[in-house]
Each structure stands twice: as structure tokens, then as C-alpha cells.
Design a protein around this motif. Structure first.
Motif, PDB file in Angstrom:
ATOM      1  N   PHE A  40       0.773  -1.145   0.046  1.00 32.81           N
ATOM      2  CA  PHE A  40      -0.044  -0.090  -0.051  1.00 32.81           C
ATOM      3  C   PHE A  40       0.774   1.214   0.014  1.00 32.81           C
ATOM      4  CE2 PHE A  40      -3.700  -2.365   2.167  1.00 32.81           C
ATOM      5  CZ  PHE A  40      -4.244  -2.745   0.880  1.00 32.81           C
ATOM      6  N   ARG A  41       2.096   1.343   0.931  1.00 28.83           N
ATOM      7  CA  ARG A  41       2.905   2.561   0.840  1.00 28.83           C
ATOM      8  C   ARG A  41       3.406   2.569  -0.497  1.00 28.83           C
ATOM      9  NH1 ARG A  41       4.094   0.652   6.286  1.00 28.83           N
ATOM     10  NH2 ARG A  41       5.720  -0.578   5.403  1.00 28.83           N
ATOM     11  N   TRP A  42       3.843   1.563  -1.357  1.00 30.82           N
ATOM     12  CA  TRP A  42       4.525   1.852  -2.649  1.00 30.82           C
ATOM     13  C   TRP A  42       3.461   2.184  -3.622  1.00 30.82           C
ATOM     14  CZ3 TRP A  42       3.511  -0.317  -7.288  1.00 30.82           C
ATOM     15  CH2 TRP A  42       4.317  -0.220  -8.303  1.00 30.82           C
ATOM     16  N   LEU A  43       2.061   1.696  -3.560  1.00 23.63           N
ATOM     17  CA  LEU A  43       1.347   2.297  -4.483  1.00 23.63           C
ATOM     18  C   LEU A  43       1.088   3.918  -4.162  1.00 23.63           C
ATOM     19  CD1 LEU A  43      -1.317  -0.866  -4.374  1.00 23.63           C
ATOM     20  CD2 LEU A  43       0.301  -0.199  -6.310  1.00 23.63           C
ATOM     21  N   ILE A  94      -7.681  -9.632  -9.419  1.00 17.36           N
ATOM     22  CA  ILE A  94      -8.011  -8.430 -10.667  1.00 17.36           C
ATOM     23  C   ILE A  94      -8.939  -7.566  -9.845  1.00 17.36           C
ATOM     24  CG2 ILE A  94      -9.456  -7.866 -12.766  1.00 17.36           C
ATOM     25  CD1 ILE A  94      -8.693 -10.492 -13.843  1.00 17.36           C
ATOM     26  N   TYR A  95      -9.798  -7.962  -9.012  1.00 15.13           N
ATOM     27  CA  TYR A  95     -10.630  -6.982  -8.213  1.00 15.13           C
ATOM     28  C   TYR A  95      -9.672  -6.023  -7.355  1.00 15.13           C
ATOM     29  CZ  TYR A  95     -14.154  -5.190  -4.989  1.00 15.13           C
ATOM     30  OH  TYR A  95     -14.828  -4.287  -4.058  1.00 15.13           O
ATOM     31  N   PHE A  96      -8.512  -7.023  -6.778  1.00 18.68           N
ATOM     32  CA  PHE A  96      -7.679  -5.990  -6.014  1.00 18.68           C
ATOM     33  C   PHE A  96      -6.780  -5.042  -6.772  1.00 18.68           C
ATOM     34  CE2 PHE A  96      -3.288  -5.980  -4.334  1.00 18.68           C
ATOM     35  CZ  PHE A  96      -3.568  -5.450  -3.142  1.00 18.68           C
ATOM     36  N   ALA A  97      -6.464  -5.702  -7.697  1.00 16.54           N
ATOM     37  CA  ALA A  97      -5.542  -4.773  -8.690  1.00 16.54           C
ATOM     38  C   ALA A  97      -6.362  -3.551  -9.204  1.00 16.54           C
ATOM     39  CB  ALA A  97      -5.158  -5.247  -9.886  1.00 16.54           C
ATOM     40  N   ASN A  98      -7.749  -3.659  -9.449  1.00 15.82           N
ATOM     41  CA  ASN A  98      -8.571  -2.418  -9.879  1.00 15.82           C
ATOM     42  C   ASN A  98      -8.601  -1.532  -8.701  1.00 15.82           C
ATOM     43  OD1 ASN A  98     -11.570  -1.567 -10.200  1.00 15.82           O
ATOM     44  ND2 ASN A  98     -10.493  -1.432 -12.358  1.00 15.82           N
ATOM     45  N   HIS A  99      -9.227  -2.277  -7.593  1.00 17.98           N
ATOM     46  CA  HIS A  99      -9.418  -0.944  -6.537  1.00 17.98           C
ATOM     47  C   HIS A  99      -8.305  -0.642  -5.870  1.00 17.98           C
ATOM     48  CE1 HIS A  99     -13.736  -1.071  -5.695  1.00 17.98           C
ATOM     49  NE2 HIS A  99     -13.802  -2.334  -6.638  1.00 17.98           N
ATOM     50  N   ALA A 100      -7.090  -1.274  -5.934  1.00 16.12           N
ATOM     51  CA  ALA A 100      -5.796  -0.889  -5.360  1.00 16.12           C
ATOM     52  C   ALA A 100      -5.408   0.480  -6.126  1.00 16.12           C
ATOM     53  CB  ALA A 100      -4.620  -1.874  -5.201  1.00 16.12           C
ATOM     54  N   ILE A 101      -5.465   0.155  -7.471  1.00 13.06           N
ATOM     55  CA  ILE A 101      -5.163   1.269  -8.272  1.00 13.06           C
ATOM     56  C   ILE A 101      -5.952   2.485  -8.168  1.00 13.06           C
ATOM     57  CG2 ILE A 101      -4.800   2.112 -10.835  1.00 13.06           C
ATOM     58  CD1 ILE A 101      -4.036  -0.837 -11.477  1.00 13.06           C
ATOM     59  N   VAL A 102      -7.354   2.284  -8.161  1.00  9.68           N
ATOM     60  CA  VAL A 102      -8.157   3.450  -8.024  1.00  9.68           C
ATOM     61  C   VAL A 102      -8.332   4.043  -6.706  1.00  9.68           C
ATOM     62  CG1 VAL A 102     -10.726   3.796  -7.775  1.00  9.68           C
ATOM     63  CG2 VAL A 102      -9.949   2.409  -9.533  1.00  9.68           C
ATOM     64  N   ASP A 103      -8.180   3.134  -5.283  1.00 11.95           N
ATOM     65  CA  ASP A 103      -8.054   3.612  -4.039  1.00 11.95           C
ATOM     66  C   ASP A 103      -6.844   4.122  -3.553  1.00 11.95           C
ATOM     67  OD1 ASP A 103     -11.015   3.339  -4.270  1.00 11.95           O
ATOM     68  OD2 ASP A 103     -10.845   1.337  -3.306  1.00 11.95           O
ATOM     69  N   GLN A 104      -5.825   3.610  -3.767  1.00  9.28           N
ATOM     70  CA  GLN A 104      -4.570   3.896  -3.415  1.00  9.28           C
ATOM     71  C   GLN A 104      -3.715   4.707  -4.433  1.00  9.28           C
ATOM     72  OE1 GLN A 104      -6.056   0.765  -1.856  1.00  9.28           O
ATOM     73  NE2 GLN A 104      -5.847   2.087   0.050  1.00  9.28           N
TER      74      GLN A 104
END
Length: 621
Positions: free
Chosen positions: A6-9, A102-112
Motif C-alpha cells: 500500500f505504501r508503494w502504491l 483482478i478486483y484487488f488490482a483494480n481497487h488498489a489502483i483506484v483507491d490507493q
């Protein structure tokens, strides 16, 4: 476990990355939005790709349900795992592993990565650009409305962008899969969905322009009401002194009434469209179920295909209500973006010249050469004025109200653009030096000394970056402010130099604010000093003490002082008498008195001469 990731993102986008602060944002909603998001277009593409993958799997799940139903209907328990085990395992892997990833990747990019960073980056850049506007820009609008539009631009641009490339894309992919499946099964089965989509598009064509227009009206009502409320709070002392609370309540009530009317107008449209949509949805479900049953009875559809068809239609129906509110939200955001754009995307009236260089102060000579200026109006306040001030000379500007005294120093500070002529400091045209470097070399105390809603120490330290606590305290002593500062406190228990002063310094008296402002300029110690009624709010005893400090501060500096109380500037080296934008006389106090012109008349009035000339009977009344 996920914290390092999360910190990296969260560090992928620098909110405060350098940018061209002078570049005017483009006009037009979509160019304005692209101007702000083009730096993260790669991340936006990643959102679209992961959204495509996830929506594809979501749609495939309904097809898998149909396949699974047919499998149960055609296979025996003894053979199902032997003949289809790998397919079942693959389906389970797709749902249990691939879909969550894929859900995690999508939301990590959007939210983080995108949402917090790009939202605040847009706010930061719009704020920095807005700060670059000339003084008149801020004088012509509500501070509350300006700040609201800077804030709302970030969330509106981000919201509209994410909703289009993530949510709308998801719906489009799902609908495409449904139509493809129905068309492959039977063109008759696809017909209700095609008709429904046509009607849905027609509904959107009707709904969107009207929703956009009403959303803009609603957004305007919100910002206008916000500006009106902030204006009341900012000027609360004036409101109370003139007993105008009823008038302010009435003004806000009128604004809220108009805002509420626009909101209700928008709600009526939404309610009507929602009822039509729900009727369309019910017809779609019934038509699809009836056709599927008919095709099954004719042997053209398996039970699994029927289950998949009805499941896809139910999902489309469920998405339709969400989608129409999504589209409404997109255009509400676009309306807010347009409103922000119209306020923010204006060229700077007073930018630094392309060849601007830092001002290099030598001796501090100032020269006004044939300057013309009248705030952009017809005629001329200054129409060819010339004035030369020698290095280290202490000059007083004298004249009746409206003569142009404060305007002259505002032009020296380049707060307004000249309409003709030039102003030189040590031979350098101030139009070709950076404004920050110009103002850094000038210290000014005005008669209206607004303070920042920060600590006393921070307000004094505003005069010099990095000033120590000892230097701040010394400046406060020189301004006769140290003792009263030590007795201050605020509602949060902070005391002395740490206490907060309230918005615009309202918790302090006029004299206290003026002493803080004088301390700030004493700490700045700039080579050019401007005093505009610098001691007007002080009592005679404090003024006398501060005059000694100001006299010491003036040594070796070029000084321009403005005062209606002529006794405070009578001892300066030269007095310049202004009237209606023209220099009508100049000289020392004694020379001007001896000539008997405008200055002599002003001096006589302040010395009590106007009382002697007045009608005693009228004075008695």
C-alpha cells in the motif's frame, strides 16, 4: 502484510510534483479535465484494463451458471468429476483466485494510487495557479466561493473520470456479453434486449442534457449560498455593529430558496425518469422469460441457457438503475467542473514577464516615469505622472482622499498593471523583474492589517522565513507588542506567541493588530519601506514609542510614508502633495507651509484653523 504494498502504491503519484504555474488551464470541460489527468493516463489505462477483466469475469459467471445447470442435468454423479473435473477446477480457480486478484488490482489502483493523490494534486495545482492572479481577481469574488470551486474541482474531475473509465466501462462490457450470448442462442431472444437498449439510450438522450442543465443550476446555487454564508461570517463584526443579522438571514434564506427550487427541479426529473425505467425493466424481464420459456419448449434452449439468460437480464435490470444515477453523477460532476473551470481557467492579469529576473537592490532609488493608470476605466487617475525618489530618501505622500497616494504605492508593489509608462528601482523596470523578488525587497505596513488565522509567532515570522524565536521576540519588543502578547491565550489553551489570533486577526484590537504588523515589517528589514497610515490605530503614547523604532528602522532605507495625520510625517526629508492624481507641490514641511498651497491648508485644518473659521452658532448646535 499489505502495508508495504500500500505504501508503494500510495507513493506512485506526487501530489506536489513541479508544474508550470504560469500555464493557463484550457477552456472547455474536456480539455480542462484532460489538462489535470494527462499526467496519470497510464494509471487510468490500468484501471480500464483491470475493469475490463473484472467485468468480463462477472458476465462469464452467469454463463458458467447456465453451463453448470446443464452439466447437472446431463451428467451422472459418478461421471461428472471424471469427465469435467478439470473444467470445474478451472472455473473454481477463475472465481477464487483470478477474480479476487483482478478486483484487488483494480481497487488498489483506484483507491490507493489515483483517487486520493490525483484529487489533491488537482486541488493543489488549482490553488497555486489561483494564487498567481492579480489582486483585483480576489476583490471581485467571494473568498468562500473561490475556495469552494478550487476544492470541488479536484473531486469532480476525479469523479467524472473514474466513473467513465471504470464504472461505465463495466456496464458496457456486461451489456455486450449479454447481447452476444442472446444473439448466439436466438435472434428472437436478443430482440427484447436490443429494443430495451434502444429505449434506454433514448431515455438517456432525453435525461442527460436536462440533468446537466439542472445540475449546473444546483451547483451554482450551492456555491452562491456558500459564498453568501462565508461573507456573513467573515464580516460578522460589521453585521453586528449595524444590527443587520435579519438582513443577512434574509439574504441567505433567499439564496437557499433558489437553491432548493433548483434541487427540487432536478429531483422531479429523476423521479419521472426512474418510474419510466422501472417499467421498461419489468417489460424486459417478462419478455425475456416468456421467449426463453418458448424456445425451451421448442427444444432450442437448454435449462442452463434459460437460467443464464434470465440471470443476465436480471443483472442488466439491476445495473440500469445504478447506471442512470451513475450517468447523472457524471454530468453533475461535469457541471461542477464547468463551474470551477469558468472561475479558475482565466489568464493571469499580471504574470511575470517571460524574461523576468530577480530584482537586485543596490541603493534603493525609485523612479516613476510618465505613468498612466486608472483601474482600466476611462480617463486617468495618473496621466503622465513623474516622480524620482533618491536612495535613502524619506518621502511623505500627502493629499486628500482619492488623490492617488495608496494607488501609487500599490503600483510600486505591482499589485496592478500600469497602463502606460514605467517604474524603476535602481534602474530596473519592475515590469521585468519577478514579483516575488520585488515584494521581498519592500516592507509595508498598512492601515488595514489583516492577520492570518495562525499563531502570533507565525504572523510575525511571516516577515522572514526561518526567523528564530529570539528574533521574533525582539521584533515584538521593538513594536511595543511583547507585553500584551504574553498575556494572550486562546480557547485551546495556547498562550503568548503560540496563541491563535482568529480569522483576519479579529481577536485582537486594531492597535494590537497594527503592532503585530509593524513587528512583522521590523523583522523583514527590507531596503525599501512603505508606511500607509502605519500608526493610525495606536494611541499617542504607544505611537511615540514605536516612532522611535521606526525612525531607527528608516536609517539607510528608502521610505515612502502616507499619513492623513500630517504631524507624523512632517519631519521627513520631502513631502509630495498629490491632488487628483497630479503632483501639485513638493518640498519640506517648512517650505510647503511658507508657499501657502494645498498642504498649508490641510495643515491649518488639522491645527484647529477650521474651528476658528466655522460659524459659532452652527458649532453650538
Amino acid at each position: 502484510m499489505f502495508a508495504p504494498l500500500f505504501r508503494w502504491l500510495e507513493s506512485r503519484i506526487d501530489v506536489f510534483a513541479p508544474f508550470d504555474e504560469r500555464e493557463t488551464p484550457p477552456r472547455g470541460v474536456w480539455p480542462f479535465m484532460w489538462h489535470h489527468i494527462k499526467g496519470v493516463k497510464g494509471w487510468m489505462a490500468a484501471i480500464m484494463i483491470t475493469g475490463l477483466g473484472f467485468s468480463g469475469i462477472e458476465a462469464a459467471m452467469y454463463l458458467m451458471v447456465g453451463w453448470f445447470v446443464d452439466l447437472l442435468a446431463t451428467q451422472s454423479p459418478e461421471t461428472i468429476f471424471r469427465d469435467h473435473g478439470w473444467l470445474l477446477a478451472g472455473a473454481a480457480f477463475l472465481l477464487v483466485v483470478v477474480r479476487p486478484l483482478i478486483y484487488f488490482a483494480n481497487h488498489a489502483i483506484v483507491d490507493q494510487v489515483v483517487v486520493p493523490q490525483i484529487t489533491n494534486q488537482i486541488r493543489w495545482r488549482n490553488h497555486v495557479y489561483t494564487l498567481g492572479h492579480a489582486l483585483g481577481y480576489f476583490q471581485n469574488d467571494f473568498a468562500g466561493r473561490l475556495s469552494a470551486r478550487v476544492i470541488q474541482a479536484g473531486q469532480s474531475i476525479r469523479g467524472a473520470t473514474i466513473e467513465v473509465i471504470d464504472d461505465l466501462w463495466y456496464a458496457l462490457v456486461f451489456a455486450s456479453v449479454a447481447i452476444g450470448f442472446f444473439g448466439r442462442t436466438s435472434l428472437w431472444l436478443a430482440l427484447p434486449v436490443v429494443v430495451w437498449l434502444g429505449a434506454y439510450v433514448a431515455l438517456l438522450i432525453y435525461f442527460v442534457p436536462r440533468a446537466k442543465k439542472r445540475s449546473e443550476a444546483n451547483s451554482l446555487g450551492r456555491s452562491t449560498t456558500t459564498g453568501r454564508i462565508v461573507d456573513s461570517y467573515t464580516n460578522i463584526l460589521t453585521v453586528k455593529l449595524f444590527a443587520r443579522a435579519d438582513a443577512e438571514r434574509s439574504a441567505v434564506r433567499d439564496s437557499l430558496t433558489r437553491w432548493n427550487a433548483s434541487f427540487l427541479n432536478q429531483s422531479r426529473l429523476i423521479t419521472g425518469v426512474s418510474v419510466i425505467l422501472q417499467t421498461m425493466n419489468s417489460l424486459l424481464v417478462v419478455a425475456t422469460a416468456w421467449l426463453a420459456l418458448l424456445l425451451w419448449s421448442q427444444g432450442e434452449m437448454t435449462p442452463g441457457a434459460v437460467a443464464a439468460a434470465i440471470g443476465l437480464v436480471l443483472r442488466l435490470v439491476q445495473m440500469s438503475s445504478w447506471l442512470i444515477h451513475l450517468v447523472r453523477g457524471i454530468f453533475e460532476n461535469i457541471g461542477s467542473v464547468q463551474e470551477s473551470m469558468e472561475t479558475i481557467a482565466k489568464p493571469h492579469d499580471l504574470p511575470d514577464a517571460p524574461d523576468a529576473v530577480p530584482l537586485a537592490i543596490g541603493k534603493g532609488a525609485i523612479s516613476f516615469e510618465n505613468i498612466r493608470f486608472n483601474y482600466g476605466k476611462g480617463g486617468g487617475l495618473f496621466d503622465g505622472l513623474d516622480l524620482a525618489i533618491k536612495p535613502g530618501e524619506r518621502v511623505g505622500l500627502v493629499g486628500p482622499s482619492g488623490a492617488g497616494k495608496s494607488t501609487l504605492v500599490n503600483l510600486l508593489l505591482r499589485l496592478y498593471p500600469l497602463e502606460g509608462g514605467r517604474i524603476l528601482i535602481d534602474g530596473q523596470d519592475i515590469a521585468h523583474v519577478t514579483q516575488d523578488s520585488l515584494r521581498a525587497q519592500i516592507g509595508m505596513v498598512t492601515q488595514d492589517n489583516s492577520l492570518l488565522h495562525r499563531s502570533i509567532g507565525d504572523n510575525i515570522a511571516y516577515g522572514r522565513i526561518g526567523a528564530s524565536d529570539a528574533e521574533i521576540a525582539t521584533a515584538a519588543r521593538q513594536a511595543e507588542a511583547h507585553d500584551f502578547i504574553l498575556g494572550l491565550g486562546d480557547q485551546d489553551g495556547r498562550e503568548g506567541f503560540d496563541s491563535r489570533v482568529g480569522e483576519r486577526g479579529v481577536k485582537l484590537s486594531g492597535g494590537q493588530r497594527q503592532r503585530i504588523a509593524i513587528a512583522r515589517v521590523l523583522l523583514k528589514d527590507a531596503p525599501i519601506l512603505i508606511l500607509d497610515e502605519a500608526t493610525s490605530a495606536l494611541d499617542s503614547e504607544v505611537e511615540a514609542a514605536i516612532q522611535q523604532q521606526l525612525a531607527a528602522l528608516m536609517q539607510g532605507k528608502t521610505v515612502i510614508a502616507i499619513a492623513h495625520r500630517l504631524s507624523t510625517i512632517a519631519a521627513l526629508d520631502r513631502l509630495i502633495v498629490l491632488d487628483r492624481g497630479r503632483i501639485v507641490d513638493s518640498g519640506s514641511h517648512g517650505e510647503l507651509i511658507a508657499r501657502g498651497g494645498l498642504y498649508a491648508r490641510l495643515w491649518a485644518r488639522q491645527s484647529g484653523g477650521f474651528l476658528a473659521a466655522a460659524d459659532p452658532e452652527k458649532l453650538a448646535v
